[in-house]
Write a protein that holds these residues in place. Structure first.
Motif, PDB file in Angstrom:
ATOM      1  N   ILE A 114      44.110  40.854  39.106  1.00 45.96           N
ATOM      2  CA  ILE A 114      42.711  41.295  39.145  1.00 45.96           C
ATOM      3  C   ILE A 114      42.216  41.387  40.578  1.00 45.96           C
ATOM      4  CG2 ILE A 114      40.340  40.650  38.534  1.00 45.96           C
ATOM      5  CD1 ILE A 114      41.515  39.351  35.989  1.00 45.96           C
ATOM      6  N   LEU A 115      42.505  40.356  41.365  1.00 44.08           N
ATOM      7  CA  LEU A 115      42.008  40.317  42.741  1.00 44.08           C
ATOM      8  C   LEU A 115      42.769  41.278  43.646  1.00 44.08           C
ATOM      9  CD1 LEU A 115      41.534  36.460  43.023  1.00 44.08           C
ATOM     10  CD2 LEU A 115      39.740  38.184  42.758  1.00 44.08           C
ATOM     11  N   ALA A 116      44.085  41.404  43.442  1.00 49.16           N
ATOM     12  CA  ALA A 116      44.876  42.301  44.288  1.00 49.16           C
ATOM     13  C   ALA A 116      44.544  43.764  44.032  1.00 49.16           C
ATOM     14  CB  ALA A 116      46.363  42.050  44.050  1.00 49.16           C
ATOM     15  N   ALA A 117      44.040  44.077  42.842  1.00 44.22           N
ATOM     16  CA  ALA A 117      43.707  45.457  42.508  1.00 44.22           C
ATOM     17  C   ALA A 117      42.349  45.886  43.042  1.00 44.22           C
ATOM     18  CB  ALA A 117      43.739  45.646  40.987  1.00 44.22           C
ATOM     19  N   MET A 118      41.549  44.937  43.539  1.00 48.37           N
ATOM     20  CA  MET A 118      40.199  45.256  43.988  1.00 48.37           C
ATOM     21  C   MET A 118      40.205  45.939  45.356  1.00 48.37           C
ATOM     22  SD  MET A 118      37.938  44.417  41.775  1.00 48.37           S
ATOM     23  CE  MET A 118      37.857  43.494  40.242  1.00 48.37           C
ATOM     24  N   PRO A 119      39.317  46.922  45.571  1.00 51.94           N
ATOM     25  CA  PRO A 119      39.186  47.503  46.915  1.00 51.94           C
ATOM     26  C   PRO A 119      38.850  46.423  47.938  1.00 51.94           C
ATOM     27  CG  PRO A 119      37.981  48.808  45.293  1.00 51.94           C
ATOM     28  CD  PRO A 119      38.406  47.553  44.592  1.00 51.94           C
ATOM     29  N   GLY A 120      39.483  46.491  49.082  1.00 53.69           N
ATOM     30  CA  GLY A 120      39.218  45.516  50.137  1.00 53.69           C
ATOM     31  C   GLY A 120      39.818  44.153  49.879  1.00 53.69           C
ATOM     32  N   THR A 121      40.782  44.050  48.971  1.00 53.68           N
ATOM     33  CA  THR A 121      41.372  42.740  48.654  1.00 53.68           C
ATOM     34  C   THR A 121      41.907  42.048  49.902  1.00 53.68           C
ATOM     35  OG1 THR A 121      43.023  41.591  47.305  1.00 53.68           O
ATOM     36  CG2 THR A 121      43.643  43.771  48.135  1.00 53.68           C
ATOM     37  N   PRO A 122      41.711  40.742  50.005  1.00 53.20           N
ATOM     38  CA  PRO A 122      42.290  40.014  51.133  1.00 53.20           C
ATOM     39  C   PRO A 122      43.756  39.652  50.912  1.00 53.20           C
ATOM     40  CG  PRO A 122      41.028  38.500  49.782  1.00 53.20           C
ATOM     41  CD  PRO A 122      40.838  39.874  49.181  1.00 53.20           C
ATOM     42  N   ILE A 123      44.303  39.933  49.714  1.00 49.16           N
ATOM     43  CA  ILE A 123      45.672  39.530  49.409  1.00 49.16           C
ATOM     44  C   ILE A 123      46.652  40.410  50.177  1.00 49.16           C
ATOM     45  CG2 ILE A 123      47.423  39.330  47.606  1.00 49.16           C
ATOM     46  CD1 ILE A 123      45.215  38.553  45.674  1.00 49.16           C
ATOM     47  N   ARG A 124      47.523  39.762  50.954  1.00 45.18           N
ATOM     48  CA  ARG A 124      48.520  40.445  51.780  1.00 45.18           C
ATOM     49  C   ARG A 124      49.844  40.565  51.051  1.00 45.18           C
ATOM     50  NH1 ARG A 124      52.734  38.872  55.819  1.00 45.18           N
ATOM     51  NH2 ARG A 124      52.808  37.001  54.519  1.00 45.18           N
ATOM     52  N   ARG A 125      50.338  39.439  50.512  1.00 46.32           N
ATOM     53  CA  ARG A 125      51.569  39.407  49.736  1.00 46.32           C
ATOM     54  C   ARG A 125      51.306  38.653  48.440  1.00 46.32           C
ATOM     55  NH1 ARG A 125      57.019  40.255  52.633  1.00 46.32           N
ATOM     56  NH2 ARG A 125      56.339  41.451  54.443  1.00 46.32           N
ATOM     57  N   PHE A 126      52.020  39.057  47.399  1.00 43.88           N
ATOM     58  CA  PHE A 126      51.707  38.604  46.050  1.00 43.88           C
ATOM     59  C   PHE A 126      53.006  38.201  45.367  1.00 43.88           C
ATOM     60  CE2 PHE A 126      49.827  40.334  41.759  1.00 43.88           C
ATOM     61  CZ  PHE A 126      49.682  39.041  41.291  1.00 43.88           C
ATOM     62  N   VAL A 127      53.084  36.935  44.943  1.00 41.04           N
ATOM     63  CA  VAL A 127      54.192  36.462  44.114  1.00 41.04           C
ATOM     64  C   VAL A 127      53.642  36.274  42.709  1.00 41.04           C
ATOM     65  CG1 VAL A 127      55.909  34.668  43.722  1.00 41.04           C
ATOM     66  CG2 VAL A 127      55.277  35.290  46.069  1.00 41.04           C
ATOM     67  N   ILE A 128      54.179  37.018  41.745  1.00 36.34           N
ATOM     68  CA  ILE A 128      53.699  36.953  40.370  1.00 36.34           C
ATOM     69  C   ILE A 128      54.826  36.388  39.516  1.00 36.34           C
ATOM     70  CG2 ILE A 128      54.259  39.421  40.075  1.00 36.34           C
ATOM     71  CD1 ILE A 128      51.896  39.530  38.077  1.00 36.34           C
ATOM     72  N   ASN A 129      54.573  35.199  38.977  1.00 37.11           N
ATOM     73  CA  ASN A 129      55.617  34.415  38.326  1.00 37.11           C
ATOM     74  C   ASN A 129      55.548  34.563  36.803  1.00 37.11           C
ATOM     75  OD1 ASN A 129      57.670  32.576  37.798  1.00 37.11           O
ATOM     76  ND2 ASN A 129      56.389  30.780  38.151  1.00 37.11           N
ATOM     77  N   ASP A 130      56.447  35.393  36.288  1.00 40.60           N
ATOM     78  CA  ASP A 130      56.701  35.539  34.862  1.00 40.60           C
ATOM     79  C   ASP A 130      55.492  35.995  34.048  1.00 40.60           C
ATOM     80  OD1 ASP A 130      59.264  35.165  33.316  1.00 40.60           O
ATOM     81  OD2 ASP A 130      57.847  34.249  31.948  1.00 40.60           O
ATOM     82  N   VAL A 131      54.862  37.039  34.535  1.00 38.43           N
ATOM     83  CA  VAL A 131      53.826  37.720  33.762  1.00 38.43           C
ATOM     84  C   VAL A 131      53.752  39.133  34.305  1.00 38.43           C
ATOM     85  CG1 VAL A 131      51.839  37.180  35.241  1.00 38.43           C
ATOM     86  CG2 VAL A 131      51.515  37.453  32.770  1.00 38.43           C
ATOM     87  N   GLY A 132      53.226  40.034  33.505  1.00 41.57           N
ATOM     88  CA  GLY A 132      53.134  41.406  33.957  1.00 41.57           C
ATOM     89  C   GLY A 132      52.043  42.167  33.245  1.00 41.57           C
ATOM     90  N   PRO A 133      52.023  43.494  33.399  1.00 40.92           N
ATOM     91  CA  PRO A 133      50.952  44.313  32.814  1.00 40.92           C
ATOM     92  C   PRO A 133      51.082  44.528  31.317  1.00 40.92           C
ATOM     93  CG  PRO A 133      51.980  45.380  34.723  1.00 40.92           C
ATOM     94  CD  PRO A 133      52.874  44.277  34.322  1.00 40.92           C
ATOM     95  N   PHE A 134      52.180  44.080  30.726  1.00 40.80           N
ATOM     96  CA  PHE A 134      52.301  44.110  29.272  1.00 40.80           C
ATOM     97  C   PHE A 134      52.681  42.717  28.796  1.00 40.80           C
ATOM     98  CE2 PHE A 134      54.913  44.314  25.420  1.00 40.80           C
ATOM     99  CZ  PHE A 134      54.012  44.920  24.553  1.00 40.80           C
ATOM    100  N   ILE A 135      51.875  42.178  27.868  1.00 39.46           N
ATOM    101  CA  ILE A 135      52.131  40.847  27.303  1.00 39.46           C
ATOM    102  C   ILE A 135      52.233  40.994  25.794  1.00 39.46           C
ATOM    103  CG2 ILE A 135      51.318  38.473  27.115  1.00 39.46           C
ATOM    104  CD1 ILE A 135      49.628  38.988  29.641  1.00 39.46           C
ATOM    105  N   PRO A 136      53.396  40.705  25.212  1.00 37.88           N
ATOM    106  CA  PRO A 136      53.570  40.917  23.769  1.00 37.88           C
ATOM    107  C   PRO A 136      52.807  39.910  22.927  1.00 37.88           C
ATOM    108  CG  PRO A 136      55.560  39.988  24.736  1.00 37.88           C
ATOM    109  CD  PRO A 136      54.637  40.282  25.877  1.00 37.88           C
ATOM    110  N   ALA A 137      52.322  40.361  21.803  1.00 37.24           N
ATOM    111  CA  ALA A 137      51.550  39.501  20.905  1.00 37.24           C
ATOM    112  C   ALA A 137      52.354  38.296  20.450  1.00 37.24           C
ATOM    113  CB  ALA A 137      51.075  40.312  19.700  1.00 37.24           C
ATOM    114  N   ALA A 138      53.659  38.459  20.264  1.00 34.15           N
ATOM    115  CA  ALA A 138      54.481  37.343  19.783  1.00 34.15           C
ATOM    116  C   ALA A 138      54.470  36.186  20.761  1.00 34.15           C
ATOM    117  CB  ALA A 138      55.911  37.819  19.548  1.00 34.15           C
TER     118      ALA A 138
END
Length: 282
Positions: A114-138
């Motif tokens: 959410i924060l990295a997608a915002m205009p002007g984000t201060p995030i330089r590098r992003f480590v995303i641990n075991d989640v993504g843009p699709f999360i299955p209902a199961a």
């Protein structure tokens, strides 16, 4: 190097609340913010934070609202990722105009998205641990099954046994690591025994039958250098989702063997993977 306990007031739609975090390393160091998963606390990152602090980084590991030492929210409907992102925005504001690196596990990864997608984000590098843009209902149904129970443990041994079962997908951890993860995620009860260190009301979002979650439009707006960690056996970050994420030129995916959802980031090899990514040349 010992961490420092810090707090600030942040504003939700229901009023002001205290957000707590553990802070490691020199105050003048380049900041890294590490955000935990749904039922966890910032103390999950103690090993990673200590490693980064020895390399001169300032590491902030907040407890999200209703977890750990942070205030609970008066309205259960506010336990949402956009509200959590607002709390984190208050924390980022204390860092001034400096670029920030973000490490997010599961829920912490969604908040980072959410924060990295915002205009002007201060995030330089992003480590995303075991989640993504699709999360299955199961996968959400599995999480909701244990989240919806009012757990009370008669003693610490029972609490640790529960942690070992509920978080077995974290990977093969040592006895000391299981003890640490348990100690930092339960609180003693006045009448004896222990309960989880989170507001039971966070389960409100799981009361309805879960549906697949699609966040691809959000993901498409993220342009920062990104390392995606995927547990080999994860049911939440599916192989096909990770492969689609890796189609972006600034995204790299690494699969962590022997783990499900989510790698605990306690193993030295996992920690080194994160450290090397954050220190890589631009």
């Amino acid at each position: 190097m010992s961490p420092r306990q810090r707090r600030l007031r942040w504003l939700s739609p229901a009023g002001f609340h205290l957000l707590a975090w553990m802070e490691w390393g020199p105050e003048g160091g380049a900041p890294v913010v590490c955000v935990h998963g749904l039922t966890r606390t910032g103390r999950d990152f103690d090993a990673l934070a200590a490693a980064l602090a020895t390399r001169g980084r300032r590491v902030l590991c907040p407890d999200m609202p209703g977890r750990g030492e942070s205030d609970p929210l008066p309205d259960p409907s506010l336990y949402r990722n956009d509200v959590h992102a607002a709390a984190c925005a208050h924390l980022l504001a204390t860092l001034g105009e400096r670029p920030v690196d973000w490490v997010g596990t599961s829920m912490g990864g969604i908040i980072g998205m959410i924060l990295a997608a915002m205009p002007g984000t201060p995030i330089r590098r992003f480590v995303i641990n075991d989640v993504g843009p699709f999360i299955p209902a199961a996968a959400l149904a599995r999480i909701g099954e244990y989240l919806g129970r009012a757990w009370v443990f008669p003693d610490f041994a029972a609490a640790e046994a529960h942690a070992r079962k509920a978080y077995a997908p974290f990977g093969a951890l040592t006895d000391a690591e299981w003890r640490h993860l348990t100690e930092t995620s339960v609180r003693p009860l006045p009448e004896g025994g222990f309960r989880p260190h989170y507001d039971p009301a966070i389960a409100a979002a799981f009361r309805d039958p879960p549906q697949d979650v699609e966040l691809w439009p959000l993901w498409d707006r993220i342009a920062v250098q990104t390392l995606v960690l995927r547990g080999e056996h994860s049911d939440l970050l599916l192989p096909e989702t990770a492969a689609r994420m890796a189609e972006k030129p600034h995204v790299r995916v690494e699969t962590i063997a022997g783990c499900g959802h989510a790698p605990a980031l306690l193993d030295p090899l996992q920690i080194d993977l994160v450290v090397r990514f954050l220190e890589a040349p631009e």
